[in-house]
Design a protein around this motif. Structure first.
Motif, PDB file in Angstrom:
ATOM      1  N   SER A 315      -0.094   4.078  -0.821  1.00 10.24           N
ATOM      2  CA  SER A 315       1.252   3.658  -0.403  1.00 10.24           C
ATOM      3  C   SER A 315       1.760   2.482  -1.218  1.00 10.24           C
ATOM      4  O   SER A 315       2.950   2.162  -1.168  1.00 10.24           O
ATOM      5  CB  SER A 315       1.243   3.292   1.085  1.00 10.24           C
ATOM      6  OG  SER A 315       0.393   2.166   1.301  1.00 10.24           O
ATOM      7  N   GLN A 316       0.848   1.809  -1.983  1.00 14.71           N
ATOM      8  CA  GLN A 316       1.235   0.647  -2.781  1.00 14.71           C
ATOM      9  C   GLN A 316       1.270   0.955  -4.282  1.00 14.71           C
ATOM     10  O   GLN A 316       1.385   0.047  -5.095  1.00 14.71           O
ATOM     11  CB  GLN A 316       0.239  -0.506  -2.534  1.00 14.71           C
ATOM     12  CG  GLN A 316       0.289  -1.104  -1.149  1.00 14.71           C
ATOM     13  CD  GLN A 316       1.615  -1.804  -0.885  1.00 14.71           C
ATOM     14  OE1 GLN A 316       2.215  -2.372  -1.789  1.00 14.71           O
ATOM     15  NE2 GLN A 316       2.077  -1.750   0.374  1.00 14.71           N
ATOM     16  N   SER A 318       3.445   3.369  -5.872  1.00 13.12           N
ATOM     17  CA  SER A 318       4.794   3.626  -6.392  1.00 13.12           C
ATOM     18  C   SER A 318       5.824   3.538  -5.288  1.00 13.12           C
ATOM     19  O   SER A 318       5.513   3.758  -4.109  1.00 13.12           O
ATOM     20  CB  SER A 318       4.817   5.014  -7.047  1.00 13.12           C
ATOM     21  OG  SER A 318       6.109   5.333  -7.488  1.00 13.12           O
ATOM     22  N   HIS A 319       7.065   3.216  -5.700  1.00 16.38           N
ATOM     23  CA  HIS A 319       8.154   3.179  -4.728  1.00 16.38           C
ATOM     24  C   HIS A 319       8.539   4.579  -4.289  1.00 16.38           C
ATOM     25  O   HIS A 319       9.032   4.771  -3.184  1.00 16.38           O
ATOM     26  CB  HIS A 319       9.375   2.459  -5.330  1.00 16.38           C
ATOM     27  CG  HIS A 319       9.188   0.977  -5.430  1.00 16.38           C
ATOM     28  ND1 HIS A 319       9.279   0.135  -4.350  1.00 16.38           N
ATOM     29  CD2 HIS A 319       8.904   0.190  -6.497  1.00 16.38           C
ATOM     30  CE1 HIS A 319       9.066  -1.124  -4.723  1.00 16.38           C
ATOM     31  NE2 HIS A 319       8.840  -1.116  -6.042  1.00 16.38           N
ATOM     32  N   LYS A 320       8.288   5.531  -5.166  1.00 15.79           N
ATOM     33  CA  LYS A 320       8.619   6.906  -4.781  1.00 15.79           C
ATOM     34  C   LYS A 320       7.400   7.532  -4.099  1.00 15.79           C
ATOM     35  O   LYS A 320       6.262   7.103  -4.312  1.00 15.79           O
ATOM     36  CB  LYS A 320       9.033   7.719  -5.999  1.00 15.79           C
ATOM     37  CG  LYS A 320       7.921   7.962  -6.990  1.00 15.79           C
ATOM     38  CD  LYS A 320       8.411   8.794  -8.171  1.00 15.79           C
ATOM     39  CE  LYS A 320       7.268   9.070  -9.144  1.00 15.79           C
ATOM     40  NZ  LYS A 320       7.711   9.902 -10.293  1.00 15.79           N
ATOM     41  N   SER A 352      -1.396  -4.357  -5.014  1.00 19.96           N
ATOM     42  CA  SER A 352      -0.188  -3.524  -5.002  1.00 19.96           C
ATOM     43  C   SER A 352       0.369  -3.433  -6.410  1.00 19.96           C
ATOM     44  O   SER A 352       0.456  -4.451  -7.116  1.00 19.96           O
ATOM     45  CB  SER A 352       0.863  -4.108  -4.059  1.00 19.96           C
ATOM     46  OG  SER A 352       2.075  -3.391  -4.179  1.00 19.96           O
ATOM     47  N   LYS A 354       3.356  -1.438  -6.808  1.00 16.31           N
ATOM     48  CA  LYS A 354       4.810  -1.297  -6.622  1.00 16.31           C
ATOM     49  C   LYS A 354       5.489  -2.648  -6.384  1.00 16.31           C
ATOM     50  O   LYS A 354       6.662  -2.816  -6.719  1.00 16.31           O
ATOM     51  CB  LYS A 354       5.107  -0.312  -5.503  1.00 16.31           C
ATOM     52  CG  LYS A 354       4.908  -0.828  -4.088  1.00 16.31           C
ATOM     53  CD  LYS A 354       5.319   0.244  -3.077  1.00 16.31           C
ATOM     54  CE  LYS A 354       5.286  -0.280  -1.662  1.00 16.31           C
ATOM     55  NZ  LYS A 354       5.670   0.775  -0.675  1.00 16.31           N
ATOM     56  N   GLU A 355       4.720  -3.638  -5.861  1.00 20.29           N
ATOM     57  CA  GLU A 355       5.345  -4.939  -5.623  1.00 20.29           C
ATOM     58  C   GLU A 355       5.498  -5.768  -6.893  1.00 20.29           C
ATOM     59  O   GLU A 355       6.020  -6.865  -6.860  1.00 20.29           O
ATOM     60  CB  GLU A 355       4.556  -5.720  -4.564  1.00 20.29           C
ATOM     61  CG  GLU A 355       4.707  -5.137  -3.179  1.00 20.29           C
ATOM     62  CD  GLU A 355       4.372  -6.141  -2.082  1.00 20.29           C
ATOM     63  OE1 GLU A 355       4.360  -7.355  -2.387  1.00 20.29           O
ATOM     64  OE2 GLU A 355       4.158  -5.707  -0.934  1.00 20.29           O
ATOM     65  N   GLU A 357       7.041  -4.295  -9.348  1.00 18.63           N
ATOM     66  CA  GLU A 357       8.208  -3.618  -9.919  1.00 18.63           C
ATOM     67  C   GLU A 357       9.394  -3.744  -8.969  1.00 18.63           C
ATOM     68  O   GLU A 357       9.222  -3.861  -7.755  1.00 18.63           O
ATOM     69  CB  GLU A 357       7.889  -2.131 -10.143  1.00 18.63           C
ATOM     70  CG  GLU A 357       6.648  -1.905 -11.005  1.00 18.63           C
ATOM     71  CD  GLU A 357       6.185  -0.459 -10.960  1.00 18.63           C
ATOM     72  OE1 GLU A 357       6.671   0.283 -10.060  1.00 18.63           O
ATOM     73  OE2 GLU A 357       5.357  -0.073 -11.800  1.00 18.63           O
ATOM     74  N   ALA A 359      12.319  -2.496  -6.774  1.00 18.71           N
ATOM     75  CA  ALA A 359      12.571  -1.252  -6.050  1.00 18.71           C
ATOM     76  C   ALA A 359      13.850  -0.607  -6.574  1.00 18.71           C
ATOM     77  O   ALA A 359      14.833  -1.309  -6.858  1.00 18.71           O
ATOM     78  CB  ALA A 359      12.700  -1.526  -4.562  1.00 18.71           C
TER      79      ALA A 359
END
Length: 408
Positions: A315-316, A318-320, A352, A354-355, A357, A359
């Motif tokens: 869940s950490q 990618s944003h997609k 993480s 995604k954090e 990058e 959103a």
């Protein structure tokens, strides 16, 4: 008795003694004498005879280049008469024959007692080393050292400590061994060192040799094994990638087994662990660079320091939305990660990707189409259908009345 008569009698007695000696000397006799002259290939000896004797170099000792290597002028020697020819005044002696007899007696004593003694290497031949122990002694190549020696050319002139391994006087065979001496000393020292070593003790040793499964480290004259898994906190494919023979290394004693003669050591245990170092190196919310080490269904393990891996939950990543980590990551890939939670005591860190990058902006919502007008409700005016309870019961009564009466 006058002095003149006494002197005459003394001279006659001396002449008689000399005569007796001349008469008694024969081949095989043992005589004592003094070295009076040295030549390249022989030594001249005075034995009190009417002429001097000679000891050829081959009868002095074995493996000599010149007589000076065996005897010196003025030295007293014991020799055996090999041949005597008064007509030619030729007296040939052998010191080696006497030395050989004495040597065999001494060798037999050494063989029984297993006593260690010193010898000097006279020559290097195919298959081993030749020494002089009064007779020819031989040390096979396999009995010179504890380790394999390819070339013995520089051993000539060396002093070795040996024991008699095999003795056969009838066949003039003397086999000696230095390896037995070294092995006995090694075992004695090994037991002493192992008795002094304690589990958990940290010491400095020297890398002696490397194998595919580890490194042998000398810790006071005894080798202990550092298994390849104990060389470093990071993964090591083969020991030669991390250490070399002759390196001085700090090790920790893991286990001592005197019965099996084994010592287990660890290099990594003697160094700060990666998680100990990480405790002061990283903080929550730090953004660092790491390498993807493993991909699993629920996420990716990323190494942020040698030996320190953290989990990026799926869940950490990618944003997609992704179904598996393999959709966006591969092992060996370098990534930036944010430290969500650092717990060195439990050797755990949550990361993480995604954090690190931004959103993506949310897509604008599509306008809803206007609701279509409802069709007018159709009225049911069919007289044959009644939606009321009363209407339904009348219709049923009318339809099934006659049949129902049969059950009353």
């Amino acid at each position: 008795m006058s002095e003149e008569i006494k002197n005459q009698e003394a001279a006659e007695a001396a002449n008689q003694d000399e005569l007796d000696q001349i008469v008694s000397l024969k081949k095989g006799d043992t005589v004592k004498g003094t070295i009076v002259k040295l030549e390249d290939n022989q030594a001249v000896v005075s034995i009190g005879y009417k002429y001097d004797g000679v000891i050829p170099i081959r009868e002095l000792s074995s493996g000599l280049d010149n007589a000076e290597e065996a005897v010196q002028v003025g030295q007293e020697v014991e020799a055996r008469i090999i041949s005597i020819d008064d007509a030619k005044e030729k007296l040939v002696l052998s010191k080696r024959a006497i030395d050989s007899e004495n040597a065999w007696e001494k060798l037999e004593q050494l063989f029984e007692s297993k006593e260690v003694f010193e010898v000097v290497v006279n020559d290097v031949v195919k298959g081993g080393i030749v020494v002089d122990v009064g007779v020819r002694g031989f040390i096979p190549a396999s009995m010179v050292e504890r380790h394999f020696v390819e070339d013995f050319s520089d051993y000539k002139g060396r002093t070795l400590r040996v024991v008699v391994k095999e003795l056969d006087r009838e066949n003039n065979k003397v086999i000696l061994s230095q390896k037995d001496v070294l092995e006995a000393e090694f075992e004695a020292n090994k037991q002493k060192v192992m008795a002094e070593l304690k589990e958990g003790q940290e010491i400095v040793g020297t890398v002696q040799r490397l194998t595919q499964f580890g490194a042998f480290v000398d810790v006071g004259g005894v080798d202990g094994l550092v298994h390849v898994s104990e060389i470093a906190w990071t993964h090591v494919d083969k020991p030669s990638d991390a250490v070399s023979e002759g390196d001085q290394v700090k090790v920790k004693v893991l286990k001592v087994d005197p019965e099996k003669g084994k010592i287990s050591l660890s290099m990594k245990a003697a160094q700060p662990g990666p998680w100990e170092s990480a405790a002061g190196q990283f903080n929550n919310n730090d953004i660092v660079t790491g390498v993807v080490k493993r991909l699993v269904n629920f996420g990716a393990f990323v190494e942020i320091a040698p030996g320190v891996e953290g989990l990026v939950h799926i869940s950490q990543i990618s944003h997609k939305h992704i179904g598996t980590p393999q959709e966006v990551l591969e092992e060996g890939q370098e990534v930036k990660v944010k430290i969500l939670e650092m717990n060195p005591s439990e050797k755990r860190v949550s990361l993480s990707i995604k954090e690190t990058e931004e959103a993506p902006e949310a897509a604008p919502k599509a306008e809803r189409a206007p609701r279509a007008a409802r069709a007018p409700r159709e009225e049911l005016n069919n007289p044959n259908v009644s939606l009321s309870n009363s209407g339904l019961s009348i219709t049923l009564g009318e339809r099934f009345g006659d049949k129902l009466n049969k059950f009353k």
